[in-house]
Design a protein around this motif. Structure first.
Motif, short mmCIF file in Angstrom:
data_model
loop_
_atom_site.label_atom_id
_atom_site.label_comp_id
_atom_site.label_asym_id
_atom_site.label_seq_id
_atom_site.Cartn_x
_atom_site.Cartn_y
_atom_site.Cartn_z
N UNK A 15 -52.37 64.98 -63.11
CA UNK A 15 -51.52 66.15 -62.91
C UNK A 15 -51.49 66.53 -61.44
N UNK A 16 -50.30 66.77 -60.92
CA UNK A 16 -50.10 67.09 -59.52
C UNK A 16 -49.42 68.45 -59.40
N UNK A 17 -50.04 69.35 -58.69
CA UNK A 17 -49.40 70.62 -58.33
C UNK A 17 -48.72 70.41 -56.98
N UNK A 18 -47.41 70.51 -56.97
CA UNK A 18 -46.60 70.13 -55.82
C UNK A 18 -45.95 71.37 -55.20
N UNK A 33 -44.56 60.72 -59.60
CA UNK A 33 -43.89 60.95 -60.88
C UNK A 33 -43.37 59.64 -61.47
N UNK A 34 -42.78 58.78 -60.63
CA UNK A 34 -42.31 57.49 -61.10
C UNK A 34 -43.45 56.67 -61.69
N UNK A 35 -44.65 56.86 -61.17
CA UNK A 35 -45.81 56.10 -61.61
C UNK A 35 -46.58 56.79 -62.73
N UNK A 36 -45.98 57.81 -63.32
CA UNK A 36 -46.53 58.39 -64.54
C UNK A 36 -47.21 59.72 -64.40
N UNK A 37 -47.40 60.23 -63.19
CA UNK A 37 -48.07 61.52 -63.02
C UNK A 37 -47.19 62.66 -63.53
N UNK A 38 -47.85 63.70 -64.01
CA UNK A 38 -47.15 64.93 -64.38
C UNK A 38 -47.08 65.80 -63.14
N UNK A 39 -45.95 65.75 -62.45
CA UNK A 39 -45.78 66.47 -61.19
C UNK A 39 -45.10 67.81 -61.49
N UNK A 40 -45.79 68.88 -61.20
CA UNK A 40 -45.26 70.22 -61.43
C UNK A 40 -44.85 70.80 -60.09
N UNK A 61 -28.23 71.36 -56.87
CA UNK A 61 -28.69 70.02 -57.26
C UNK A 61 -28.07 68.97 -56.34
N UNK A 62 -28.39 69.06 -55.06
CA UNK A 62 -27.84 68.10 -54.10
C UNK A 62 -28.37 66.70 -54.38
N UNK A 63 -27.64 65.71 -53.91
CA UNK A 63 -28.03 64.33 -54.16
C UNK A 63 -29.40 63.99 -53.61
N UNK A 64 -29.73 64.48 -52.40
CA UNK A 64 -31.04 64.20 -51.83
C UNK A 64 -32.13 64.84 -52.69
N UNK A 65 -31.94 66.09 -53.08
CA UNK A 65 -32.92 66.76 -53.93
C UNK A 65 -33.11 66.03 -55.25
N UNK A 66 -32.00 65.68 -55.87
CA UNK A 66 -32.06 65.02 -57.19
C UNK A 66 -32.86 63.72 -57.12
N UNK A 67 -32.70 63.00 -56.02
CA UNK A 67 -33.39 61.71 -55.90
C UNK A 67 -34.89 61.88 -55.68
N UNK A 68 -35.29 62.77 -54.74
CA UNK A 68 -36.72 62.85 -54.42
C UNK A 68 -37.50 63.78 -55.34
N UNK A 69 -36.81 64.40 -56.29
CA UNK A 69 -37.52 65.27 -57.24
C UNK A 69 -37.32 64.86 -58.69
N UNK A 70 -36.84 63.66 -58.89
CA UNK A 70 -36.65 63.16 -60.25
C UNK A 70 -37.99 63.09 -61.00
N UNK A 71 -37.91 63.34 -62.29
CA UNK A 71 -39.09 63.20 -63.13
C UNK A 71 -40.14 64.28 -62.98
#
Length: 388
Positions: A15-18, A33-40, A61-71
């Motif tokens: 679990x990651x507090x971000x 997050x891509x590697x399975x962590x629960x990123x909050x 929901x800008x494209x840059x935000x959507x990409x680096x905050x997925x999952x």
């Protein structure tokens, strides 16, 4: 989106507090997050500014935000308020990693310095993402990708290469620092796995990019006394650029002696000479070599050169724009892109570039809308949804 309990990948169960914003920290935690962590992702009521900096299906929901905050899961907490602070402390008790991108004084004012967080959770890995390290006089300076590029020497080497000082066409400092934050955090987690000890980690953009630039550019300046300037000549040779062909451009590196001999024997250019026969000799006059090769490559088409270089096993590639990557045959065949259904329709994400035989990563879901997971996460902590 995969829930916190059914994620897969090498970081499943972490679990990651971000508390990061913009790109450096979010890129680091995106890979987690891509590697399975629960990123909050803990956001202020107005949200991460990156939500608003480029096009997207809705203003937040800008494209840059959507990409680096997925999952990730988004929780809105007002850390200026006692309920918000209490909720973050409760969340920190359950976490393996606490990562932030505030200045040290700012996070301390909120009551979440390393010592305060470690008092709540002694085993936590606490990662600071800064512009400049705390042990230097520039520790309180604001930092963005452009200013760090300037400070680490990127525009200076661009000027040597092109004749004009310029930034590189990507937010390189943010991304390199984000990757450095990732590996540093993973090393600290590995240490904790072996010893049970948490610790504080610091990643500074300036120090990271100074290290990155000096990999090759330290060169002769490393020695005492110096044996030459702090520059790797090949990378700043003015003729180091894509070669023009008779109908376009090509990138090729006829570098080692095997490649050079194969090229000379196949093409037999009129300028071939023993003074260029070895890599050591070519390195001493690399800009001249680039210029001579450039004149020869104008004589055939890009396709003709690609075919010949393929036969000779000389590294070469056509020039692509970022948009071309979405239709790249290799990336498509390798399954690089991953389409994820989102509330706004399907999104074709650039996928996970690494491969694991047992615990592969994946894009676990879309980027969260602001505060979309606040009630769920607070409920998991036994807190009321309005305790923020």
């Amino acid at each position: 989106m995969a829930s916190a309990n059914n994620r897969t990948g090498p970081l499943a169960g972490v679990r990651v507090v971000d508390l990061t914003a913009m790109v450096m920290g979010p890129y680091c935690t995106q890979i987690m997050a891509d590697m399975g962590a629960d990123v909050i992702k803990v956001e202020p009521p107005e949200g991460d500014n990156t939500r608003y900096i480029s096009v997207g299906p809705e203003p937040s929901m800008s494209g840059v935000f959507v990409n680096v905050n997925r999952g990730k899961r988004s929780v809105v907490l007002d850390l200026q308020s006692p309920p918000g602070k209490s909720a973050l402390r409760a969340l920190t008790e359950t976490a393996d990693v606490f990562v932030h991108s505030m200045r040290s004084k700012a996070i301390a004012r909120l009551g979440f310095s390393y010592d305060e967080v470690a008092a709540i959770n002694p085993g936590i890995v606490y990662t600071n993402c800064y512009g400049y390290g705390r042990r230097g006089p520039d520790r309180d300076l604001p930092a963005y990708d452009d200013t760090i590029q300037a400070a680490c020497g990127l525009p200076a080497v661009q000027e040597q290469l092109t004749g004009e000082a310029s930034y590189v066409g990507t937010i390189m400092a943010d991304k390199v620092a984000g990757l450095t934050a990732l590996y540093a955090t993973m090393m600290a987690l590995y240490h904790r796995e072996r010893t049970g000890q948490g610790q504080e980690v610091e990643i500074a953009m300036f120090e990271t990019m100074a290290s990155f630039m000096l990999v090759e550019h330290a060169n002769g300046a490393m020695f005492d006394p110096p044996l030459g300037p702090a520059v790797y000549p090949r990378t700043v040779a003015p003729n180091r650029r894509p070669y023009r062909t008779s109908d376009g451009y090509i990138a090729a590196l006829i570098y080692n002696d095997k490649h050079w001999s194969a090229f000379i024997n196949a093409v037999r250019p009129p300028w071939a000479d023993s003074q260029f026969a070895t890599l050591e000799r070519r390195a001493r006059q690399i800009d001249t070599v680039y210029a001579l090769v450039a004149e020869t490559l104008k004589e055939r088409t890009t396709a003709e050169w690609l075919e010949l270089f393929g036969e000779l096993e000389i590294p070469a590639a056509p020039l692509s724009a970022p948009a071309d990557l979405f239709d790249n045959p290799h990336l498509t065949a390798a399954g690089f892109f991953q389409t994820v259904e989102t509330p706004h329709g399907p999104v074709r994400f650039p996928g996970v570039p690494t491969w694991f035989s047992r615990t592969p990563g994946q894009v676990t879901g879309p980027a969260p809308q602001l505060g979309a997971d606040t009630a769920d996460v607070l409920g998991e902590l036994g807190l009321a949804a309005d305790a923020k």
